[in-house]
Scaffold this active site. Structure first.
Site, PDB file in Angstrom:
ATOM      1  N   ASP A  68       0.855  -1.185   0.000  1.00 45.40           N
ATOM      2  CA  ASP A  68       0.000   0.000   0.000  1.00 45.40           C
ATOM      3  C   ASP A  68       0.893   1.238   0.000  1.00 45.40           C
ATOM      4  OD1 ASP A  68      -2.355   1.558   0.314  1.00 45.40           O
ATOM      5  OD2 ASP A  68      -1.919   1.762   2.427  1.00 45.40           O
ATOM      6  N   THR A 101      -2.993   5.367  -4.015  1.00 45.87           N
ATOM      7  CA  THR A 101      -1.895   6.132  -3.403  1.00 45.87           C
ATOM      8  C   THR A 101      -0.609   5.947  -4.185  1.00 45.87           C
ATOM      9  OG1 THR A 101      -1.684   4.254  -1.920  1.00 45.87           O
ATOM     10  CG2 THR A 101      -2.786   6.168  -1.064  1.00 45.87           C
ATOM     11  N   THR A 102      -0.357   4.713  -4.632  1.00 43.63           N
ATOM     12  CA  THR A 102       0.868   4.456  -5.397  1.00 43.63           C
ATOM     13  C   THR A 102       0.837   5.236  -6.709  1.00 43.63           C
ATOM     14  OG1 THR A 102       0.750   2.236  -4.478  1.00 43.63           O
ATOM     15  CG2 THR A 102       2.402   2.610  -6.141  1.00 43.63           C
ATOM     16  N   ASP A 397      -8.708  -0.040   1.951  1.00 40.10           N
ATOM     17  CA  ASP A 397      -8.765   0.499   0.591  1.00 40.10           C
ATOM     18  C   ASP A 397     -10.077   0.108  -0.083  1.00 40.10           C
ATOM     19  OD1 ASP A 397      -6.260   1.272   1.201  1.00 40.10           O
ATOM     20  OD2 ASP A 397      -5.326   0.626  -0.663  1.00 40.10           O
TER      21      ASP A 397
END
Length: 566
Positions: A68, A101-102, A397
Site C-alpha cells: 500500500d 496512493t501508489t 482500501d
C-alpha cells in the site's frame, strides 16, 4: 562554515547562521526533482496486480509487509523536504479516496521527471506550471467524459469495484469472499439523504486476529468487543438481549476534596460499609428495573456491583472505548445514558445474542443479530500477524472505494485505460495551445502514460511494444482498452471487470499535479543550521542532525558537573 553572500561591493556579508546552507536556482530545482523521483522509484514496483511488496523494518525492529503506497511512505522516515511532499500526497489520497496512493506518487514523480527535461531546454518553470495546471484541468474533463454513471445500490457493480481494489494486494486469492463482506458492510451503514447516499467508514469496526486463514474472515451484524465479561458468575450467553449503554461508573465516587471519616468503633465501620453496599445495590436495581440484561459500561464497575449484577443474571462488560460505545449505540439502537436515574426501557438497545467467545487465546464479547445495524464489525483473520495487518490495509482500501462509488456513482475501467485515453486526448488538445505551454501539456500526456507503462513493466511485458499497441487501439476509439496484467496482454478492461471509481482517478490527477507544480516553483532552498537535512540530506550541507555540535552539548552545557573535580 559561515556562508558568505557578497553584495555588489567587495564587503563580504555573512547572512546565514553558521552551518546554514543555500542552494539556488537550477541546482535547487534539480535536487528537489531528484528526491521526488527516488520516492516514486521506491513505490513504482508495487503498482498493479503483479506489483511486489515491501518489507519495512522500523527502529524497534517491527516488521511491516505491504504494498500500500501510503503505508510504505508513512513507514520510511523520509528526511528530504521535497520528498516529504510526495509522502503527503500519498497520505491525503489515502484519506480522501483510500485507493490509488501508489499511482498518485508515481504520477507526481513522472510529471517532475518530464519537467526536468523541459527545464534543461531552458523552459521557465512558471510556464511549465501553467501548462501542467491547464493540462490537469483538461485531464479531469476527459476522465469525466468517459466515466459511466452507475446505480449506487447495484451490488454486483460494487462487488466488482471492491474486488478490483484487492487485485493488487496480498488478499487477491480470497477477493471473492472479502469483496462480498466489504459490500455488505458498506451498504449496511450507508444512509440516504435526499437523492444522495452518505457513508461514514468509521461506522465499520474492523477487528483483526491472527489465526485461522483469510477465508475465516466474517462480517458481524453488530459489534465485537475485545473485552471479556467481568464476573465469573455471569452467564456467558444471553439471547434476545436488552442492552444498556452507560458512560458513567458503577462505583461509589470518591469525594473531590480530602474528606475524613472518623470511625470510633467496629459497629460504625459496619454501618458505613453497609451504606456503601446499599448505594451500589441501589444503582444495580435501577439497571435491573429498566429491564436490561446486558450492561456495557465505559468506566469502572465496583466488585460489589458486579456481584449484584451477576446475581440478577446480567452480563456486564466494563471500560469500553468511547468510540465503541458510539458504534454500539448505532448498531443496537440504544441511547447512551450518563445518569442512572435516566435509564428507562425505551433507552435500551436490542440484539439477538450477546455472547462471550474464545478467539485464539482471548475472550471477546460478540453482540450480534442487530435488526438494522447502522454499525457493523468485520472480523479479519489470517495465518500470522503480518498477514492480518496487510488484510486490514487491503480491506480499508476496498471499503473506501466502495464508499467513493456510493457517494459519487461514476466509474471508469482500470488497467491504465483511462490514463491512456486521457493522454491521447491531451496530445491533440495540446496542439491548440500557443507558446511553450504546449510542450508542458505534451509532457503531462507523457507522464500520464507512465501508469500503463509501469503496469506493463511489472507484468514482465515489453513496455514499449505494449504502449504502442495500446495507443493504436485508443486512437481507434476503443476507450476501455488497458493492460490485463494477470493475463499479460492488452484487453478490454471493462469486460475483464477491472473497474475503479472516477473519484479516485480525479484525486490522483489533482494531488499529483498540485504537488509537482509546487515543487517546480521552488528555486531556492535555504536550510538553517539545526534544521534536519541541511541542504538536501548531507550533500552540500552536513549530515542531518550533525549541524554543529550534538544537541545538549551546546556551549558549556556539559561542564558544571565537572566542578567537583577541579
Amino acid at each position: 562554515m559561515g556562508m558568505q553572500a557578497t553584495s555588489k561591493g567587495t564587503m563580504p556579508v555573512v547572512l546565514l547562521k553558521e552551518g546554514g546552507t543555500e542552494r539556488k536556482g537550477r541546482e535547487a530545482t534539480k535536487n528537489n526533482i531528484a528526491a521526488a523521483k527516488i520516492i516514486a522509484e521506491i513505490v513504482h514496483t508495487s503498482l498493479g496486480p503483479r506489483g511486489m511488496d515491501k518489507m519495512l523494518v522500523d527502529s524497534l525492529g517491527d516488521v511491516t509487509i505491504t504494498n500500500d503506497g501510503a503505508t510504505i511512505l508513512k513507514e520510511i522516515d523520509v528526511q528530504h523536504p521535497a520528498a516529504k511532499m510526495l509522502v503527503e500526497i500519498a497520505k491525503t489520497t489515502d484519506n480522501e479516496v483510500g485507493d490509488g496512493t501508489t499511482s498518485a506518487v508515481i504520477l507526481a514523480g513522472a510529471l517532475l521527471e518530464h519537467a526536468e527535461f523541459l527545464i534543461d531546454q531552458d523552459v521557465h518553470p512558471t510556464i511549465i506550471v501553467d501548462g501542467y495546471k491547464k493540462a490537469a484541468r483538461k485531464t479531469k474533463e476527459f476522465l469525466e467524459e468517459i466515466a459511466d454513471t452507475v446505480s449506487p445500490v447495484d451490488k454486483i457493480m460494487l462487488t466488482k469495484i471492491a474486488k478490483t481494489s484487492m487485485q493488487t494486494k496480498l488478499v487477491r486469492k480470497d477477493s471473492d469472499l472479502l469483496a462480498e463482506i466489504v459490500v455488505k458492510a458498506v451498504t449496511a451503514i450507508s444512509e440516504k439523504e435526499g437523492e444522495k447516499y452518505i457513508v461514514d467508514i468509521d461506522d465499520i469496526k474492523v477487528e483483526k486476529k491472527a489465526g485461522g486463514s483469510i477465508k475465516d474472515s466474517t462480517i458481524i451484524q453488530g459489534i465485537v468487543l475485545d473485552k471479556e465479561i467481568v464476573h465469573g458468575g455471569m452467564p456467558r450467553t444471553i439471547t434476545d438481549a436488552k442492552i444498556a449503554l452507560i458512560n458513567t461508573a458503577l462505583e461509589i465516587s470518591k469525594t473531590e476534596t480530602d474528606a475524613k471519616i472518623n470511625i470510633s468503633n467496629p459497629q460504625q465501620l459496619k454501618s458505613f460499609l453497609d451504606e456503601e453496599n446499599r448505594m451500589l445495590k441501589n444503582m444495580v436495581d435501577k439497571v435491573i428495573g429498566s429491564g436490561a440484561n446486558v450492561v456495557l459500561c465505559q468506566k469502572g464497575l465496583d466488585d460489589m456491583a458486579q456481584h449484584y449484577l451477576a446475581k440478577a443474571g446480567i452480563i456486564a462488560v466494563r471500560r469500553i472505548k468511547e468510540s465503541d460505545l458510539t458504534k454500539l449505540a448505532k448498531a443496537t439502537g440504544a441511547r447512551i445514558v450518563t445518569n442512572l436515574d435516566d435509564l428507562f426501557e425505551k433507552d435500551l438497545g436490542s440484539a439477538q445474542i450477546v455472547e462471550e467467545r474464545k478467539i485464539e487465546e482471548d475472550k471477546w464479547v460478540f453482540i450480534e443479530g442487530c435488526k438494522h445495524p447502522k454499525s457493523v464489525t468485520l472480523l479479519l483473520r489470517g495465518g500470522s500477524q503480518r498477514v492480518v495487518d496487510e488484510v486490514e490495509r487491503s480491506i480499508h482500501d476496498s471499503l473506501m472505494v466502495v464508499k467513493d462509488v456510493i457517494e459519487k456513482p461514476q466509474i471508469v475501467a482500470g488497467g491504465g485505460a483511462p490514463e491512456t485515453y486521457a493522454s491521447t486526448k491531451l496530445r491533440s488538445w495540446a496542439k491548440t495551445l500557443d507558446g511553450r505551454e504546449q510542450l508542458a501539456a505534451e509532457k503531462f500526456a507523457d507522464a500520464l502514460e507512465s501508469i500503463p507503462l509501469i503496469l506493463a513493466e511489472n507484468a514482465g511485458m515489453d513496455p514499449i511494444d505494449t504502449l504502442t499497441i495500446l495507443r493504436a487501439k485508443q486512437q481507434k476509439g476503443e476507450k476501455w482498452t488497458g493492460i490485463d496484467v494477470m493475463k499479460g496482454k492488452i484487453a478490454n478492461m471493462k469486460s475483464s471487470d477491472i473497474i475503479e471509481p472516477l473519484a479516485v482517478k480525479l484525486q490522483i490527477v489533482s494531488a499529483s499535479s498540485e504537488a509537482a507544480c509546487m515543487l517546480l516553483r521552488i528555486d531556492d532552498v535555504i536550510a538553517t543550521q539545526g534544521s534536519r537535512g541541511g541542504g538536501g540530506g548531507g550533500e552540500g550541507g552536513m549530515p542531518p542532525g550533525m549541524g554543529g555540535m550534538p544537541p545538549g552539548m551546546g556551549g558549556m552545557g556539559g561542564m558544571p558537573d565537572m566542578g567537583g573535580m577541579m
